[in-house]
Design a protein around this motif. Structure first.
Motif, PDB file in Angstrom:
ATOM      1  N   MET A  83     -10.896  11.656 -29.794  1.00  0.00           N
ATOM      2  CA  MET A  83      -9.834  12.639 -29.219  1.00  0.00           C
ATOM      3  C   MET A  83      -9.655  12.216 -27.746  1.00  0.00           C
ATOM      4  SD  MET A  83      -8.887  15.663 -31.946  1.00  0.00           S
ATOM      5  CE  MET A  83      -9.868  16.795 -30.581  1.00  0.00           C
ATOM      6  N   ASN A  84      -8.482  11.696 -27.608  1.00  0.00           N
ATOM      7  CA  ASN A  84      -7.986  12.210 -25.930  1.00  0.00           C
ATOM      8  C   ASN A  84      -7.379  13.647 -25.821  1.00  0.00           C
ATOM      9  OD1 ASN A  84      -9.848   9.729 -25.804  1.00  0.00           O
ATOM     10  ND2 ASN A  84      -7.417   8.601 -25.356  1.00  0.00           N
ATOM     11  N   LYS A  85      -7.313  13.839 -24.922  1.00  0.00           N
ATOM     12  CA  LYS A  85      -6.524  15.535 -24.965  1.00  0.00           C
ATOM     13  C   LYS A  85      -5.726  14.978 -23.983  1.00  0.00           C
ATOM     14  CE  LYS A  85      -7.402  17.828 -21.055  1.00  0.00           C
ATOM     15  NZ  LYS A  85      -8.387  19.261 -19.727  1.00  0.00           N
ATOM     16  N   THR A  86      -4.366  15.676 -24.155  1.00  0.00           N
ATOM     17  CA  THR A  86      -3.013  15.402 -23.584  1.00  0.00           C
ATOM     18  C   THR A  86      -2.558  16.538 -22.675  1.00  0.00           C
ATOM     19  OG1 THR A  86      -1.986  16.675 -25.065  1.00  0.00           O
ATOM     20  CG2 THR A  86      -2.301  14.023 -26.079  1.00  0.00           C
ATOM     21  N   VAL A  87      -2.090  15.948 -21.634  1.00  0.00           N
ATOM     22  CA  VAL A  87      -1.330  17.040 -20.487  1.00  0.00           C
ATOM     23  C   VAL A  87      -0.095  16.464 -20.483  1.00  0.00           C
ATOM     24  CG1 VAL A  87      -1.719  17.480 -18.378  1.00  0.00           C
ATOM     25  CG2 VAL A  87      -3.739  16.874 -19.267  1.00  0.00           C
ATOM     26  N   ASN A  88       0.807  18.237 -20.424  1.00  0.00           N
ATOM     27  CA  ASN A  88       2.575  17.304 -19.700  1.00  0.00           C
ATOM     28  C   ASN A  88       2.528  18.172 -18.842  1.00  0.00           C
ATOM     29  OD1 ASN A  88       2.214  18.650 -22.851  1.00  0.00           O
ATOM     30  ND2 ASN A  88       2.484  20.776 -23.209  1.00  0.00           N
ATOM     31  N   ILE A  89       3.393  17.064 -18.348  1.00  0.00           N
ATOM     32  CA  ILE A  89       3.461  17.242 -16.644  1.00  0.00           C
ATOM     33  C   ILE A  89       5.249  16.993 -16.422  1.00  0.00           C
ATOM     34  CG2 ILE A  89       1.290  16.140 -16.092  1.00  0.00           C
ATOM     35  CD1 ILE A  89       2.922  13.420 -15.953  1.00  0.00           C
ATOM     36  N   LEU A 104      -2.368   8.299 -13.007  1.00  0.00           N
ATOM     37  CA  LEU A 104      -1.267   7.766 -12.848  1.00  0.00           C
ATOM     38  C   LEU A 104      -1.296   9.522 -11.509  1.00  0.00           C
ATOM     39  CD1 LEU A 104       2.354   8.113 -12.611  1.00  0.00           C
ATOM     40  CD2 LEU A 104       2.140  10.308 -14.473  1.00  0.00           C
ATOM     41  N   ARG A 105      -1.833  10.309 -11.413  1.00  0.00           N
ATOM     42  CA  ARG A 105      -2.081  11.355 -10.201  1.00  0.00           C
ATOM     43  C   ARG A 105      -2.728  10.816  -9.226  1.00  0.00           C
ATOM     44  NH1 ARG A 105      -6.674  13.784  -8.800  1.00  0.00           N
ATOM     45  NH2 ARG A 105      -7.248  13.566 -11.100  1.00  0.00           N
ATOM     46  N   LEU A 113      10.140  16.840 -18.925  1.00  0.00           N
ATOM     47  CA  LEU A 113       8.826  17.024 -19.403  1.00  0.00           C
ATOM     48  C   LEU A 113       7.590  15.590 -19.773  1.00  0.00           C
ATOM     49  CD1 LEU A 113       6.733  19.285 -19.909  1.00  0.00           C
ATOM     50  CD2 LEU A 113       7.896  19.646 -22.239  1.00  0.00           C
ATOM     51  N   PHE A 114       7.110  15.852 -19.670  1.00  0.00           N
ATOM     52  CA  PHE A 114       5.939  14.050 -20.167  1.00  0.00           C
ATOM     53  C   PHE A 114       5.315  14.364 -20.873  1.00  0.00           C
ATOM     54  CE2 PHE A 114       8.798  11.675 -17.299  1.00  0.00           C
ATOM     55  CZ  PHE A 114       9.625  11.126 -18.268  1.00  0.00           C
ATOM     56  N   HIS A 115       4.601  14.540 -21.672  1.00  0.00           N
ATOM     57  CA  HIS A 115       2.881  14.875 -22.837  1.00  0.00           C
ATOM     58  C   HIS A 115       2.554  13.210 -22.071  1.00  0.00           C
ATOM     59  CE1 HIS A 115       4.940  17.987 -24.419  1.00  0.00           C
ATOM     60  NE2 HIS A 115       5.776  17.074 -25.702  1.00  0.00           N
ATOM     61  N   ILE A 116       1.416  12.987 -21.644  1.00  0.00           N
ATOM     62  CA  ILE A 116       0.608  12.664 -21.998  1.00  0.00           C
ATOM     63  C   ILE A 116      -0.891  11.955 -21.399  1.00  0.00           C
ATOM     64  CG2 ILE A 116       0.641  13.451 -18.988  1.00  0.00           C
ATOM     65  CD1 ILE A 116       0.256  10.166 -17.682  1.00  0.00           C
ATOM     66  N   ASP A 117      -1.632  11.524 -22.084  1.00  0.00           N
ATOM     67  CA  ASP A 117      -3.194  11.538 -22.607  1.00  0.00           C
ATOM     68  C   ASP A 117      -3.499  12.007 -20.982  1.00  0.00           C
ATOM     69  OD1 ASP A 117      -3.623   9.483 -20.984  1.00  0.00           O
ATOM     70  OD2 ASP A 117      -3.721   7.836 -23.421  1.00  0.00           O
ATOM     71  N   ASP A 118      -4.758  12.233 -20.719  1.00  0.00           N
ATOM     72  CA  ASP A 118      -5.563  12.608 -19.712  1.00  0.00           C
ATOM     73  C   ASP A 118      -5.903  11.803 -18.847  1.00  0.00           C
ATOM     74  OD1 ASP A 118      -7.256  14.827 -18.617  1.00  0.00           O
ATOM     75  OD2 ASP A 118      -9.312  13.904 -19.530  1.00  0.00           O
ATOM     76  N   ASP A 119      -6.724  10.142 -19.972  1.00  0.00           N
ATOM     77  CA  ASP A 119      -6.911   8.839 -18.553  1.00  0.00           C
ATOM     78  C   ASP A 119      -5.539   8.816 -17.514  1.00  0.00           C
ATOM     79  OD1 ASP A 119      -9.731   8.919 -19.661  1.00  0.00           O
ATOM     80  OD2 ASP A 119      -9.191   7.711 -21.775  1.00  0.00           O
ATOM     81  N   ALA A 120      -4.643   8.328 -18.531  1.00  0.00           N
ATOM     82  CA  ALA A 120      -3.090   8.222 -18.121  1.00  0.00           C
ATOM     83  C   ALA A 120      -2.750   9.219 -17.182  1.00  0.00           C
ATOM     84  CB  ALA A 120      -2.416   8.240 -19.344  1.00  0.00           C
ATOM     85  N   THR A 168       0.614   6.693 -22.647  1.00  0.00           N
ATOM     86  CA  THR A 168      -0.699   6.702 -22.589  1.00  0.00           C
ATOM     87  C   THR A 168      -0.939   5.841 -21.015  1.00  0.00           C
ATOM     88  OG1 THR A 168      -0.403   4.037 -23.785  1.00  0.00           O
ATOM     89  CG2 THR A 168      -0.497   5.736 -25.389  1.00  0.00           C
ATOM     90  N   GLN A 169      -2.570   4.980 -21.314  1.00  0.00           N
ATOM     91  CA  GLN A 169      -2.561   4.337 -20.428  1.00  0.00           C
ATOM     92  C   GLN A 169      -1.631   3.428 -19.973  1.00  0.00           C
ATOM     93  OE1 GLN A 169      -6.944   4.564 -19.388  1.00  0.00           O
ATOM     94  NE2 GLN A 169      -6.676   3.246 -17.617  1.00  0.00           N
ATOM     95  N   LYS A 170      -1.658   2.372 -20.778  1.00  0.00           N
ATOM     96  CA  LYS A 170      -0.923   1.468 -21.542  1.00  0.00           C
ATOM     97  C   LYS A 170       0.395   1.662 -20.605  1.00  0.00           C
ATOM     98  CE  LYS A 170       0.687  -1.929 -23.792  1.00  0.00           C
ATOM     99  NZ  LYS A 170       0.685  -2.949 -25.414  1.00  0.00           N
ATOM    100  N   GLN A 171       1.046   1.930 -20.728  1.00  0.00           N
ATOM    101  CA  GLN A 171       2.091   2.267 -20.253  1.00  0.00           C
ATOM    102  C   GLN A 171       1.690   2.495 -18.860  1.00  0.00           C
ATOM    103  OE1 GLN A 171       3.603   5.423 -23.138  1.00  0.00           O
ATOM    104  NE2 GLN A 171       4.403   4.414 -24.633  1.00  0.00           N
ATOM    105  N   VAL A 172       1.862   3.120 -18.586  1.00  0.00           N
ATOM    106  CA  VAL A 172       1.570   3.440 -16.957  1.00  0.00           C
ATOM    107  C   VAL A 172       0.915   2.148 -16.214  1.00  0.00           C
ATOM    108  CG1 VAL A 172      -0.203   4.392 -14.650  1.00  0.00           C
ATOM    109  CG2 VAL A 172       0.614   6.191 -16.879  1.00  0.00           C
ATOM    110  N   ASP A 173       0.204   1.358 -16.632  1.00  0.00           N
ATOM    111  CA  ASP A 173      -0.747   0.427 -16.264  1.00  0.00           C
ATOM    112  C   ASP A 173       0.835  -0.369 -16.257  1.00  0.00           C
ATOM    113  OD1 ASP A 173      -3.014   0.856 -16.121  1.00  0.00           O
ATOM    114  OD2 ASP A 173      -3.346  -0.044 -17.401  1.00  0.00           O
ATOM    115  N   GLU A 174       2.176  -0.957 -16.954  1.00  0.00           N
ATOM    116  CA  GLU A 174       2.910  -1.033 -16.912  1.00  0.00           C
ATOM    117  C   GLU A 174       4.258  -1.101 -15.757  1.00  0.00           C
ATOM    118  OE1 GLU A 174       4.546  -0.692 -20.429  1.00  0.00           O
ATOM    119  OE2 GLU A 174       3.379  -2.680 -21.924  1.00  0.00           O
ATOM    120  N   VAL A 175       3.884   0.855 -15.514  1.00  0.00           N
ATOM    121  CA  VAL A 175       5.208   1.405 -14.611  1.00  0.00           C
ATOM    122  C   VAL A 175       4.220   1.145 -13.292  1.00  0.00           C
ATOM    123  CG1 VAL A 175       5.764   3.130 -14.063  1.00  0.00           C
ATOM    124  CG2 VAL A 175       6.091   2.929 -15.999  1.00  0.00           C
TER     125      VAL A 175
END
Length: 578
Positions: free
Chosen positions: A1-7, A24-25, A13-20, A68-75
């Motif tokens: 279970m991944n933790k999500t972060v609001n950025i 991104l950071r 405002l976006f909801h993004i999981d911890d790895d992604a 997710t991390q997949k979407q971050v990679d695509e961006v």
């Protein structure tokens, strides 16, 4: 279970999981380091973040979706890595420059180019979009404005509707250039270079006076006024669309559930459907199809009104849009097919004939023709399809009735009164139409010297309404007297030859003699009014079914006609008078 972060990225405002989030950071931090000390670095980074936010929004199906991390990679793949670009190329002039091949150029978007504008930047924006020099576009607008007026209207509409390219991303979109780190950096640095050149050559006193006098050009002020009026008008249109869409949807929902599905309301339209329907489709199915056919367009009217009023209204998504469009097209297609099948029921006419000989007790008596009551006069409903409606017979059975009864007369070939009852009906084929015509119930009787004809025909509900009618032809011997009673008014058919040229109901209540030529001769009709002296002198106008006939005397060549509240006055002029 991944933790999500609001950025919060570019005020979104976006909801993004911890790895992604960590990836991104690190990516954004590396970009900041790459542009550290570069002129306009803050603007470059802000534009990069805005572009990343746009890419995330394009990939999201709803606002609650987690990045997710997949979407971050695509961006990152679209934007590129900071090391792919040379930030301070001038420091290493002797080294071979690194090159980066950007993605294939994207489609251009239409914006107003406010950097190259004369008035509103419309022509400069069209230059980028169409690939023509702005000078020629401006000339076209001027010529259209001078000779047709359309150029001015078109320019104002484009000024209102086309957004201006304010941000770096929009300027790149306007030119069809990929929005990545390299191009964003280049555009920002170009802007700083332009500003630096202007600062070197500027007359500070003139600029100060200009800023003090007016911060906007005359055309900017006009544009703001037009935009304000357009927004006010747009809000009004949005409210109107919401009211129309919501009211229509509520009415359709009420009709669907109360009439179409539950049949809890006795609505005349349901009875009408029962009379005409031969498709076999239940009323609730047709109601549902009609609901979708009308409700879906009104839903989009409501949605359009909300989009006009609410700037940040979320889209319902392409899946929902195309699903509703498909459902609407299916409903329209099925309704069209049912309509074609229904129309085929009226394609052919079938007839049957019932002949009889009427033996009168006293052949010398005048033959009287009348309509007799059938009992349906007070046992009928108000639902009509043409002249057909519902009625109830003596056993209280519901039937279809009609007063579409026509009477015509012809000369008999012998000394007997004969009757021919022709029953007509429509159907998909001639055979079906004839079978339906056989199911028509109609009666008549000879009562002394009177032929009593039923005022109504009737047939079973299962036969449906198919323009059922009865035509009664009476064959009357030569020299026989005939009288149409008042009850036949409205049932006498056209085409009965008579010496007075009376039309249909004009035959009622007079005594007629069947002539040798098959024409009825009136025995007690009023004489034609004699011509007055004024008419004799001034000619006359004859108006009948043949048209208008203006009859002038031999010594007259013109006439004067006056029509006023006193009536019509005709005055003829002699040839010898001026």
């Amino acid at each position: 279970m991944n933790k999500t972060v609001n950025i919060n990225l570019a005020n979104t405002l976006f909801h993004i999981d911890d790895d992604a989030y960590n990836k991104l950071r690190r990516y954004l931090e590396s970009i900041k380091r790459s542009f550290s000390g570069t002129p306009g670095s803050d603007e470059i980074i802000a534009d990069i973040e805005a572009r990343i936010a746009e890419l995330f929004l394009e990939k999201m199906e709803n606002e609650r979706q987690v990045i997710t991390q997949k979407q971050v990679d695509e961006v990152i793949n679209v934007m590129g890595q900071p090391e792919d670009y040379m930030v301070d190329e001038d420091i290493f002039e002797d080294e071979p420059k690194k090159t980066y091949t950007p993605p294939t150029a994207k489609a251009k978007k239409l914006y107003r180019d406010i950097d190259q504008k004369y008035i509103g930047g419309v022509c400069a924006g069209l230059e980028h979009y169409l690939g023509f020099d702005a000078l020629w576009i401006r000339l076209i607008f001027i010529l259209l404005a001078v000779f047709t007026g359309f150029g001015l209207v078109a320019y104002i509409l484009l000024w209102i509707l086309v957004p201006e390219a304010a941000t770096t991303s929009q300027k790149l979109d306007m030119r069809g250039e990929p929005i990545n780190i390299s191009n964003i950096e280049r555009k920002v640095k170009e802007g700083f270079d332009d500003v630096a050149d202007k600062v070197k050559n500027v007359d500070y006193e003139k600029v100060g006076n200009k800023v003090k006098s007016s911060s906007k050009t005359f055309f900017d002020a006009i544009g703001d006024i037009i935009m304000f009026l357009f927004k006010v008008f747009g809000k009004f249109i949005g409210i109107l669309l919401i009211i129309i869409g919501a009211a229509s949807l509520i009415a359709l929902f009420i009709a669907l559930f109360s009439v179409g599905l539950l049949n809890s309301v006795h609505f005349p339209g349901v009875d009408f459907y029962e009379i005409v329907n031969t498709t076999g489709a239940p009323v609730w199915v047709v109601s549902l199809l009609i609901f979708f056919a009308f409700a879906i367009p009104f839903f989009f009217v409501l949605y359009l009104g909300l989009k006009i009023l609410v700037n940040n209204l979320k889209s319902i998504g392409n899946i929902a849009k195309f699903s509703l469009l498909g459902l609407w097209m299916i409903s329209i297609g099925v309704l069209f097919a049912l309509g074609v099948r229904q129309a085929a029921e009226f394609a052919n006419v079938g007839s049957i004939h019932e002949k009889d000989e009427m033996l009168m007790e006293n052949p010398s008596d005048t033959l009287v023709i009348k309509m007799r009551p059938t009992g349906f006069e007070h046992n009928r409903e108000d639902v009509h399809f043409g002249r057909m409606t519902f009625g109830y017979d003596e056993n209280d059975n519901r039937v279809l009735i009609s007063d579409d009864i026509h009477i015509i007369t012809k000369k008999s070939d012998d000394d007997y009164v004969r009757i021919n009852v022709r029953k007509d009906s429509h159907g998909s084929t001639s055979v079906v139409a004839r079978e339906r015509a056989k199911e028509i119930n109609y009666g008549y009787a000879l009562e002394g010297n009177t032929i009593a004809l039923d005022k109504h025909l009737n047939t079973a509900i299962s036969n449906k309404a198919r323009d059922q009618e009865v035509t009664i032809t009476l064959y009357i011997p030569e020299g026989k007297m005939v009288k149409f009673e008042e009850s036949t008014r409205g049932h006498i058919g056209s085409g009965i030859d008579n010496d007075k040229d009376y039309y249909r109901s004009g035959l009622v209540s007079y005594i007629w003699l069947m002539g040798e030529d098959g024409e009825l001769k009136c025995q007690n009709c009023p004489e034609e009014p004699e011509e007055t002296e004024e008419e004799e002198e001034g000619g006359k106008i004859i108006i009948n079914e043949d048209g208008v006939d203006i009859n002038l005397k031999d010594n007259q060549d013109s006439f004067e006609m006056k029509i006023n509240e006193d009536g019509i006055k005709v005055k003829a002029s002699d040839k010898n008078n001026n």
